[in-house]
Write an enzyme that holds these catalytic residues in place. Structure first.
Site, PDB file in Angstrom:
ATOM      1  N   TYR A 186       8.151   8.341  17.113  1.00 50.52           N
ATOM      2  CA  TYR A 186       8.267   8.141  15.421  1.00 50.52           C
ATOM      3  C   TYR A 186       9.487   8.886  15.085  1.00 50.52           C
ATOM      4  O   TYR A 186      10.109   8.396  14.331  1.00 50.52           O
ATOM      5  CB  TYR A 186       6.990   8.836  14.810  1.00 50.52           C
ATOM      6  CG  TYR A 186       6.954   8.890  13.453  1.00 50.52           C
ATOM      7  CD1 TYR A 186       6.759   7.560  12.828  1.00 50.52           C
ATOM      8  CD2 TYR A 186       6.947   9.941  12.646  1.00 50.52           C
ATOM      9  CE1 TYR A 186       6.854   7.675  11.412  1.00 50.52           C
ATOM     10  CE2 TYR A 186       6.900   9.878  11.501  1.00 50.52           C
ATOM     11  CZ  TYR A 186       6.883   8.727  10.465  1.00 50.52           C
ATOM     12  OH  TYR A 186       6.828   8.592   9.104  1.00 50.52           O
ATOM     13  N   SER A 207       0.743  -1.366   0.132  1.00 52.67           N
ATOM     14  CA  SER A 207       0.021  -0.002   0.081  1.00 52.67           C
ATOM     15  C   SER A 207       0.745   1.212   0.016  1.00 52.67           C
ATOM     16  O   SER A 207       2.087   1.086   0.317  1.00 52.67           O
ATOM     17  CB  SER A 207      -0.893   0.076   1.264  1.00 52.67           C
ATOM     18  OG  SER A 207      -0.111   0.173   2.383  1.00 52.67           O
ATOM     19  N   PHE A 246       2.333  12.770   2.330  1.00 56.43           N
ATOM     20  CA  PHE A 246       1.861  12.443   1.037  1.00 56.43           C
ATOM     21  C   PHE A 246       0.536  11.830   1.129  1.00 56.43           C
ATOM     22  O   PHE A 246       0.066  11.470   2.344  1.00 56.43           O
ATOM     23  CB  PHE A 246       2.940  11.250   0.766  1.00 56.43           C
ATOM     24  CG  PHE A 246       4.073  11.748  -0.059  1.00 56.43           C
ATOM     25  CD1 PHE A 246       4.274  11.522  -1.191  1.00 56.43           C
ATOM     26  CD2 PHE A 246       5.051  12.282   0.510  1.00 56.43           C
ATOM     27  CE1 PHE A 246       5.405  12.164  -2.009  1.00 56.43           C
ATOM     28  CE2 PHE A 246       6.320  12.902   0.074  1.00 56.43           C
ATOM     29  CZ  PHE A 246       6.325  12.898  -1.214  1.00 56.43           C
TER      30      PHE A 246
END
Length: 253
Positions: A159, A15, A192
Site C-alpha cells: 500500500y 462510496s 477518514f
C-alpha cells in the site's frame, strides 16, 4: 478553473471519499460521471446527484475508454478528473508460518492503486489536451495518495509503495502536462470516517481518533472533498501533494 457547468469524472465515486467528492462537485454545478467497479454504488450516488454512473475498472483500458466515451456523450468532454479509486492491503513480508508472503497481493495493489491511477490519467489527459482552453487552462486532475506514502505501518509495504508512487509522479506529471495547460495535484489523506471505518466498533473508532493530535476525531469525507475542490478552483496549485490528516504521523503499528 470554475466548477459550475464543467464535466467531471470521479473514479471510486460509488462510496467513501469518492462519493463525497462527487456530491461536492455536483453541489457546485459540475456535471458528474461517477465511475466505480461497484456499479450499484455508482448508480446510487449518480441518482442522488443527478449524474451518470459507469462501471469502470481503472486497470482495464477498454473499460476506461468506454466510460470516457459515455461521459462525454452525456456531459461533454471532462475537464475535471478526480482519481479516488484504490484498494488497501496489509500483510507482513514473512508470515506466522515462516513463509514469504505471496507476491500476488503486492502486484495487485500496485496495479490498482498506481498503475490504475496512471492509466486513467493518461487516457483522460490525451482527451483534455485536445480541448480549447477555458480561463487559461484545459483541465485539472487530482490523484489520491495516503499518509502511508510517508509513514507506512508494519504490513503496509504494498500500500505504501503504491501511494508513494503516486506522490513521486505528481510533480513530473504536472511538468509534463503543463504544455497542455493541465494541472495535476495529489491529496494524501489520513484516517477518514468512510463506510469501512464506520462499520468498526465505537471502541475501535475511539482508539483511532485518540492517535490524531487535533482535531481528535476521524476525518470527515466532506473535508477531503473540500480540499479536492480547492485544487480545482485555485489555478496556482500545481504539482503539489497535500496531506490532510489532523497532524497525524502514523506509528509503526
Amino acid at each position: 478553473m470554475k466548477i459550475d457547468g464543467q464535466p467531471a469524472l470521479v473514479t471510486g465515486g460509488g462510496s467513501g471519499l469518492g462519493a463525497a467528492v462527487a456530491r461536492a462537485l455536483a453541489a457546485q454545478g459540475a456535471r458528474v460521471a461517477v465511475l466505480d467497479v461497484n456499479l450499484d454504488g455508482a448508480q446510487a450516488v449518480a441518482k442522488e446527484i443527478g449524474g451518470l454512473a459507469q462501471r469502470c475498472d481503472i486497470t482495464d483500458t477498454a473499460q476506461i475508454e468506454s466510460a470516457l466515451d459515455a461521459a462525454a456523450a452525456a456531459h461533454g468532454p471532462a475537464r475535471i478528473v478526480m482519481n479516488i479509486a484504490g484498494i488497501g492491503t496489509a500483510k507482513r513480508v514473512v508470515g506466522r508460518d515462516g513463509q514469504a508472503t505471496s507476491l500476488d497481493e503486492f502486484e495487485r495493489t500496485i496495479r490498482v492503486n498506481l498503475v490504475g491511477t496512471y492509466n486513467m490519467l493518461r487516457l483522460s489527459a490525451a482527451r483534455i489536451a485536445k480541448l480549447d482552453p477555458v480561463d487559461g487552462e484545459r483541465g485539472v486532475m487530482v490523484m489520491t495518495a495516503s499518509v502511508a506514502a510517508f509513514d507506512g505501518q508494519v504490513g503496509q509495504q504494498a500500500y505504501s509503495a503504491s501511494k508513494g508512487g503516486i506522490v513521486s509522479m505528481t510533480l513530473p506529471l504536472a511538468r509534463d502536462l503543463a504544455q497542455h495547460l493541465i494541472r495535476v495535484n495529489t491529496i494524501a489523506p489520513g484516517i477518514f470516517l468512510t463506510p469501512l471505518l464506520a462499520a468498526l466498533p465505537q471502541e475501535s473508532q475511539d482508539s483511532l481518533s485518540a492517535s490524531i493530535p487535533h482535531p481528535k476525531r476521524l476525518g470527515d469525507p466532506a473535508e477531503f472533498a473540500a480540499l479536492a475542490l480547492q485544487l480545482v478552483t485555485n489555478a496556482y496549485l500545481n504539482g503539489e501533494t497535500i496531506r490532510i490528516d489532523g497532524a497525524l504521523r502514523m506509528p509503526p503499528r
